[in-house]
Design a protein around this motif. Structure first.
Motif, short mmCIF file in Angstrom:
data_model
loop_
_atom_site.label_atom_id
_atom_site.label_comp_id
_atom_site.label_asym_id
_atom_site.label_seq_id
_atom_site.Cartn_x
_atom_site.Cartn_y
_atom_site.Cartn_z
N SER A 166 2.17 -1.63 2.20
CA SER A 166 1.73 -3.06 2.17
C SER A 166 -0.04 -3.18 2.25
N ALA A 167 -0.04 -4.30 0.63
CA ALA A 167 -1.33 -4.16 0.48
C ALA A 167 -1.90 -6.06 1.77
N VAL A 168 -3.40 -5.78 1.42
CA VAL A 168 -3.95 -6.51 2.62
C VAL A 168 -4.75 -7.40 2.01
N SER A 169 -5.98 -7.24 1.19
CA SER A 169 -6.90 -7.05 0.85
C SER A 169 -7.19 -6.61 -0.21
N ALA A 170 -8.54 -7.18 -1.09
CA ALA A 170 -8.63 -5.74 -2.10
C ALA A 170 -10.17 -6.41 -2.17
N GLY A 199 -4.56 0.93 7.03
CA GLY A 199 -5.74 1.27 7.24
C GLY A 199 -6.27 1.93 5.59
N THR A 200 -5.63 2.59 5.28
CA THR A 200 -5.42 3.71 4.18
C THR A 200 -6.42 2.68 2.44
N THR A 201 -6.88 3.05 2.04
CA THR A 201 -7.15 2.67 0.47
C THR A 201 -6.41 3.04 -0.77
N ASP A 202 -7.11 2.49 -1.51
CA ASP A 202 -6.72 3.01 -3.32
C ASP A 202 -7.24 2.32 -4.30
N MET A 203 -7.69 3.39 -5.55
CA MET A 203 -8.66 2.91 -6.31
C MET A 203 -7.96 2.25 -7.52
#
Length: 531
Positions: A253-257, A334-338
């Motif tokens: 679930s995306a939160v911010s960028a 808490g994970t991220t993606d690029m």
């Protein structure tokens, strides 16, 4: 003699070893002890805010909205390049540098205890730092105040620090409409210095700075892209649209960028069709300072759109053009993606931002990679500038900000009977006047329609022989008509498309044409004709 000498030597060695071995062993173990770690932490560099002062507008302890301003002029032999601003306020604030919104905080009651550290590219000489502070409707945990430290770096790598002090100006009663870049400073007055940092009602060392990001976002693994080949050498003048449709991975679930990007020469950024921001002003060197935005995302799907612009030039085929970006997506777990610029981005010609945003993917083409970050002619770029999203930046009228429904809660008083009668009579007279004007206009319109009907009837034969199709211009347009608008764009909190006055218009340069033998150069947010 010898035995006594040997005995004395043994005795001396025993005393020496007994006193020194524990010290040596303790010295070897000290780096691993907790006390050593505490010593290192205490010897860390002092906060840049340590010498700053809490300031506030004079005689305005009850005012909700305060505008602060500070002009900094570089020394005669210096050229300003960038600034790092550490800032906090009780209670909410927005910071601009030269009219560009750099960052904002809305931490509520205790938000002031966590300062922001923001970066900004600067003009060569004079730079304006503006802060709009809102004291809020609910009482904060400390009295109102602003605390700031601005470290300016010059071209020769030296720097100067400017603190919040009595040299700042502020106003609360009549904030200029053109703030944060007012033309008239008559409404501003020197601020009151309430207390030095670490004293007063804010407590000792009560403001924390965010730790440095161990993995800051960079453009190192991104590619320069454009809509045509060899754009790094030469590209046509005009605007190009780019789109990246990002679906959140399953189970996330995306939160911010955090979005870091730049375009040679200029850009406007949109998220889910909502305008986010643009570089400060319109200058030929703006691309050298990548802009960094922080935005909130939809949980499942987001569409990133960039309108890139290549300025006019005297060259027959234009000048170099390119777009490069890196987007770091943060998920709820808490994970991220690029996301990086590559051929997965779609590109297409730009008639207008509205048409591009509504066009379907089938009318666009994969972007063309020009080369990796660091390639010619762009090479290594300069300082990163933070930018606040346009949809969250307050605008004039400043003194009405945050009033909300407070006016409705004012005490009610009895209205005189004479005032009621006067208002009723005035309303009747106004209604009669409007009705009379309406009847006169209606009669004139009926006469005009009769005249037009006679003219159309007399020209009916010749009109029927014409073969002009009302859709002739649409047939050659590669972008979709209104009937083919995209209907799959994620909902956005704001559907505002038009940039506010503090942002550059990404398409404005296209309306400028140079006389024969002249060229156009962008200077300080505008244009001039080069001889």
């Amino acid at each position: 003699m010898l035995p006594s000498g040997v005995g004395f030597l043994k005795f001396f060695l025993t005393l020496f070893l007994r006193d020194t071995l524990p010290i040596y062993a303790q010295a070897r173990l000290t780096p691993r002890s907790k006390s050593f770690t505490n010593v290192q932490r205490d010897s860390a560099p002092a906060s840049p805010l340590a010498s700053a002062n809490w300031i506030w507008a004079a005689n305005s302890s009850t005012e909700k909205n305060i505008a602060f301003i500070k002009n900094i002029t570089a020394p005669a032999n210096k050229t300003a390049v960038s600034a790092v601003i550490s800032v906090t306020a009780v209670e909410n604030f927005t910071l601009w540098v030269n009219g560009q919104p750099i960052g904002q905080a809305a931490g509520g009651r205790d938000g002031w205890k966590n300062a922001l550290v923001l970066q900004a590219a600067l003009n060569d000489s004079v730079n304006t730092f503006s802060v709009f502070v809102t004291n809020g409707d609910k009482p904060a945990s400390a009295p109102p105040g602003l605390l700031a430290a601005i470290q300016v770096t010059y071209k020769d790598s030296t720097n100067s620090t400017f603190l919040s002090d009595a040299t700042w100006l502020a106003t609360s009663t009549s904030i200029p409409f053109r703030f944060p870049m007012p033309m008239d400073f008559s409404a501003f007055a020197p601020v009151d210095v309430i207390a030095p940092y670490g004293s007063g009602p804010w407590g000792q060392n009560s403001v924390a700075l965010p730790p440095p990001d161990p993995n800051p976002l960079t453009l190192q693994q991104s590619s320069w892209i454009w809509s045509t080949v060899n754009s790094s050498i030469s590209a046509d003048t005009g605007s190009v649209g780019f789109r990246k449709d990002y679906a959140t991975p399953s189970g996330k679930s995306a939160v911010s960028a955090t979005i870091l990007l730049t375009v040679d020469d200029n850009f406007a950024l949109y998220l889910n069709d909502a305008y986010i921001g643009a570089p400060p002003g319109v200058t030929v060197s703006a691309y050298q300072h990548p802009q960094q935005f922080t935005v909130n995302l939809n949980a499942s799907r987001n569409v990133f759109t960039v309108v890139g612009q290549n300025f006019p030039t005297m060259k027959p085929h234009g000048n170099p053009a390119g777009f490069i970006a890196a987007i770091k997506v943060f998920f709820e777990d808490g994970t991220t993606d690029m996301i990086r610029t590559d051929p997965s981005w779609l590109a297409g010609p730009l008639v207008s931002a509205a048409v591009f945003l509504s066009s379907a993917d089938k009318f666009l083409s994969p972007a063309i990679v020009q080369g990796p970050f660091g390639m010619n002619p762009w090479k290594q770029l300069s300082t990163i500038s933070n930018v606040a999203a346009a949809v969250t930046v307050p605008t004039a009228p400043w003194n009405k900000f945050l009033e909300g429904l407070s006016n409705q809660s004012q005490s009610k008083s009895k209205v005189p009977v004479g005032a009621i009668v006067g208002a009723a009579v005035g309303g009747v007279v106004l209604f009669a006047l409007c009705l009379t004007i309406f009847l006169i206009c209606r009669r004139r319109r009926q006469k005009a329609r009769s005249t037009v009907a006679l003219e159309v009837a007399s020209d009916a034969a010749s009109f029927s022989e014409r073969s002009i199709s009302p859709f002739a211009t649409l047939q050659s347009n590669p972008l979709p008509s209104k009937l083919e608008r995209r209907n799959d764009v994620p909902d956005s909190d704001s559907a505002s498309e038009a940039p506010p006055p503090s942002y550059a218009d990404a398409e404005s340069a296209l309306s400028f044409t140079a006389p024969s033998g002249r060229s156009i150069a962008a200077v300080n947010g505008g244009y001039r004709i080069k001889r």
